[in-house]
Write a protein that holds these residues in place. Sequence first.
Motif, PDB file in Angstrom:
ATOM      1  N   PHE A 221       0.320  -1.055  -0.007  1.00  0.00           N
ATOM      2  CA  PHE A 221       0.138  -0.394   0.095  1.00  0.00           C
ATOM      3  C   PHE A 221       0.662   1.230  -0.083  1.00  0.00           C
ATOM      4  N   GLU A 222       1.899   1.101   0.469  1.00  0.00           N
ATOM      5  CA  GLU A 222       2.959   2.782   0.708  1.00  0.00           C
ATOM      6  C   GLU A 222       3.297   2.548  -0.604  1.00  0.00           C
ATOM      7  N   ARG A 223       4.038   1.860  -0.865  1.00  0.00           N
ATOM      8  CA  ARG A 223       4.170   1.399  -2.493  1.00  0.00           C
ATOM      9  C   ARG A 223       3.584   2.320  -3.304  1.00  0.00           C
ATOM     10  N   ALA A 224       2.494   1.589  -3.546  1.00  0.00           N
ATOM     11  CA  ALA A 224       1.380   2.279  -4.389  1.00  0.00           C
ATOM     12  C   ALA A 224       0.780   3.497  -4.010  1.00  0.00           C
ATOM     13  N   ILE A 225       1.005   4.081  -3.643  1.00  0.00           N
ATOM     14  CA  ILE A 225       0.948   5.388  -2.900  1.00  0.00           C
ATOM     15  C   ILE A 225       1.972   6.404  -3.379  1.00  0.00           C
ATOM     16  N   TYR A 226       3.302   6.051  -2.867  1.00  0.00           N
ATOM     17  CA  TYR A 226       4.360   6.422  -3.133  1.00  0.00           C
ATOM     18  C   TYR A 226       4.694   6.339  -4.921  1.00  0.00           C
ATOM     19  N   LEU A 227       3.860   5.558  -5.667  1.00  0.00           N
ATOM     20  CA  LEU A 227       4.106   6.084  -6.362  1.00  0.00           C
ATOM     21  C   LEU A 227       2.773   7.105  -7.604  1.00  0.00           C
ATOM     22  N   LYS A 228       2.266   6.893  -7.203  1.00  0.00           N
ATOM     23  CA  LYS A 228       0.903   7.153  -7.197  1.00  0.00           C
ATOM     24  C   LYS A 228       1.365   8.976  -6.840  1.00  0.00           C
ATOM     25  N   LEU A 229       1.422   9.425  -5.984  1.00  0.00           N
ATOM     26  CA  LEU A 229       1.453  10.896  -5.398  1.00  0.00           C
ATOM     27  C   LEU A 229       2.937  11.129  -6.459  1.00  0.00           C
ATOM     28  N   ASN A 230       3.952  10.937  -6.069  1.00  0.00           N
ATOM     29  CA  ASN A 230       5.032  11.605  -6.626  1.00  0.00           C
ATOM     30  C   ASN A 230       5.172  11.870  -8.089  1.00  0.00           C
ATOM     31  N   LEU A 231       4.112  10.243  -9.128  1.00  0.00           N
ATOM     32  CA  LEU A 231       4.351  10.694 -10.276  1.00  0.00           C
ATOM     33  C   LEU A 231       2.988  11.843 -10.417  1.00  0.00           C
ATOM     34  N   CYS A 232       2.436  11.776 -10.379  1.00  0.00           N
ATOM     35  CA  CYS A 232       2.038  13.302  -9.751  1.00  0.00           C
ATOM     36  C   CYS A 232       2.946  14.159  -9.917  1.00  0.00           C
ATOM     37  N   TYR A 233       3.166  14.317  -8.951  1.00  0.00           N
ATOM     38  CA  TYR A 233       4.227  15.844  -8.684  1.00  0.00           C
ATOM     39  C   TYR A 233       5.446  15.379  -9.459  1.00  0.00           C
ATOM     40  N   LEU A 234       5.464  14.240 -10.033  1.00  0.00           N
ATOM     41  CA  LEU A 234       6.635  14.682 -11.845  1.00  0.00           C
ATOM     42  C   LEU A 234       6.006  15.488 -12.631  1.00  0.00           C
ATOM     43  N   GLN A 235       5.068  14.787 -12.737  1.00  0.00           N
ATOM     44  CA  GLN A 235       4.591  15.975 -14.199  1.00  0.00           C
ATOM     45  C   GLN A 235       5.102  15.430 -15.318  1.00  0.00           C
ATOM     46  N   TYR A 236       5.711  13.896 -15.662  1.00  0.00           N
ATOM     47  CA  TYR A 236       6.302  13.809 -16.499  1.00  0.00           C
ATOM     48  C   TYR A 236       5.854  13.764 -17.530  1.00  0.00           C
ATOM     49  N   PHE A 237       4.538  13.761 -17.911  1.00  0.00           N
ATOM     50  CA  PHE A 237       3.646  13.535 -18.989  1.00  0.00           C
ATOM     51  C   PHE A 237       2.803  15.477 -19.693  1.00  0.00           C
ATOM     52  N   GLN A 238       3.468  16.002 -21.394  1.00  0.00           N
ATOM     53  CA  GLN A 238       2.646  17.039 -21.588  1.00  0.00           C
ATOM     54  C   GLN A 238       0.210  17.363 -20.217  1.00  0.00           C
ATOM     55  N   ASP A 239       0.593  16.197 -20.506  1.00  0.00           N
ATOM     56  CA  ASP A 239      -0.845  16.303 -19.784  1.00  0.00           C
ATOM     57  C   ASP A 239      -1.556  15.061 -19.256  1.00  0.00           C
ATOM     58  N   ILE A 240      -2.840  14.701 -18.333  1.00  0.00           N
ATOM     59  CA  ILE A 240      -3.259  12.819 -18.245  1.00  0.00           C
ATOM     60  C   ILE A 240      -1.818  12.550 -17.438  1.00  0.00           C
ATOM     61  N   ASN A 241      -1.685  13.434 -16.333  1.00  0.00           N
ATOM     62  CA  ASN A 241      -0.546  13.013 -15.339  1.00  0.00           C
ATOM     63  C   ASN A 241      -1.299  12.249 -14.284  1.00  0.00           C
ATOM     64  N   LYS A 242      -2.655  12.307 -13.759  1.00  0.00           N
ATOM     65  CA  LYS A 242      -3.356  12.361 -12.908  1.00  0.00           C
ATOM     66  C   LYS A 242      -3.549  11.004 -12.762  1.00  0.00           C
ATOM     67  N   ARG A 243      -4.488  10.881 -13.982  1.00  0.00           N
ATOM     68  CA  ARG A 243      -5.160   9.664 -14.755  1.00  0.00           C
ATOM     69  C   ARG A 243      -3.962   8.754 -14.599  1.00  0.00           C
ATOM     70  N   THR A 244      -3.318   8.776 -14.949  1.00  0.00           N
ATOM     71  CA  THR A 244      -1.509   7.704 -15.350  1.00  0.00           C
ATOM     72  C   THR A 244      -1.769   7.367 -13.787  1.00  0.00           C
ATOM     73  N   ALA A 245      -1.640   8.246 -12.851  1.00  0.00           N
ATOM     74  CA  ALA A 245      -0.718   7.746 -11.732  1.00  0.00           C
ATOM     75  C   ALA A 245      -1.548   7.021 -10.601  1.00  0.00           C
TER      76      ALA A 245
ATOM     77  N   THR B 160      -3.542   1.506  -9.219  1.00  0.00           N
ATOM     78  CA  THR B 160      -4.076   0.223  -9.210  1.00  0.00           C
ATOM     79  C   THR B 160      -3.325  -0.905  -9.594  1.00  0.00           C
ATOM     80  N   PHE B 161      -2.488  -0.668 -10.743  1.00  0.00           N
ATOM     81  CA  PHE B 161      -1.898  -1.770 -10.688  1.00  0.00           C
ATOM     82  C   PHE B 161      -0.917  -1.649  -9.818  1.00  0.00           C
ATOM     83  N   SER B 162       0.257  -1.563  -9.226  1.00  0.00           N
ATOM     84  CA  SER B 162       0.788  -1.692  -8.471  1.00  0.00           C
ATOM     85  C   SER B 162       0.824  -2.531  -7.316  1.00  0.00           C
ATOM     86  N   LEU B 163      -0.716  -2.092  -6.632  1.00  0.00           N
ATOM     87  CA  LEU B 163      -1.726  -3.497  -5.489  1.00  0.00           C
ATOM     88  C   LEU B 163      -2.148  -4.224  -6.417  1.00  0.00           C
TER      89      LEU B 163
END
Length: 269
Positions: A169-193, A198-201
């Motif tokens: 659970f901590e791993r999935a949450i870490y991925l979720k929040l830090n992918l949002c934080y990094l904003q790797y893509f031009q858009d649709i980052n939160k949906r991706t995260a 979901t996949f991590s769990l």
Amino acid sequence: MPGYDPERLNKFPQLTETQSKQLQEASLRYPLESFLMNYRNVEEIGIDFVYSSAKLEGNTYSKVDTINLLKMGITAGGKLYSDAQMILNLRDAYNFVLTSKDKAIDRYFIMDVHSILAKDLLPAANCGAPREDLVRISGTDYSPPVGRDYLNEELKYLLEVAGTIKNPFERAIYLKLNLCYLQYFQDINKRTARMVQTFSLLGNGEMPLLAGYVKSSGYIEAILEYYNTGSYVPYLSWFVSSYRQMVKSLTDSPTITKSRSVDLRNNNN
């Protein structure tokens, strides 16, 4: 204006003892196998997940509109094409993460998820590709980093750190929040995260969180708090509460056990 802090990636979410116990009890009460073997729940919860995920992005489709689109292929009159496409993309990404259990969470997997979610919503060159331009995030003054090479380096490190976190659970949450934080893509980052969480769990044999994503639930506020302060506390609280409520809803409702491959696209029940 707060800028990107790379030290955020070194800090793990830490569930309290009470929170860990609550998640463990909920997970045991409704194990992943029970969900995956109950096709009706996979379908209906998937529709709820898609609908609420789209609603967070300002989608104008109602719940009935969403059901008609996903079950019968009927688009809603007077609505934007992009609203229907967003919902279909979310459905396809949901199917993808449910049926990709043998894949690893690496840069290419995340790019694949983004490409599915961004189909016909972003230019083809931006689907699954790191951004080059500065982006702004509504509701916060946080300024994400810029530059493909730097974003690639940070994503690589983010995934390495995630791999060291033992609690699923901590791993999935870490991925979720830090992918949002990094904003790797031009858009649709939160949906991706959200899909990666979901996949991590799923990959760790845990029932994923597929409910609670509504504007009034505190979800958006928790994400913004992480952008602004780096605190995991609001999101941990929201996650545990939403997870327990989801399991309660599932276990309080009649279930139908039916083994079948998971694919929302060809079922019109």
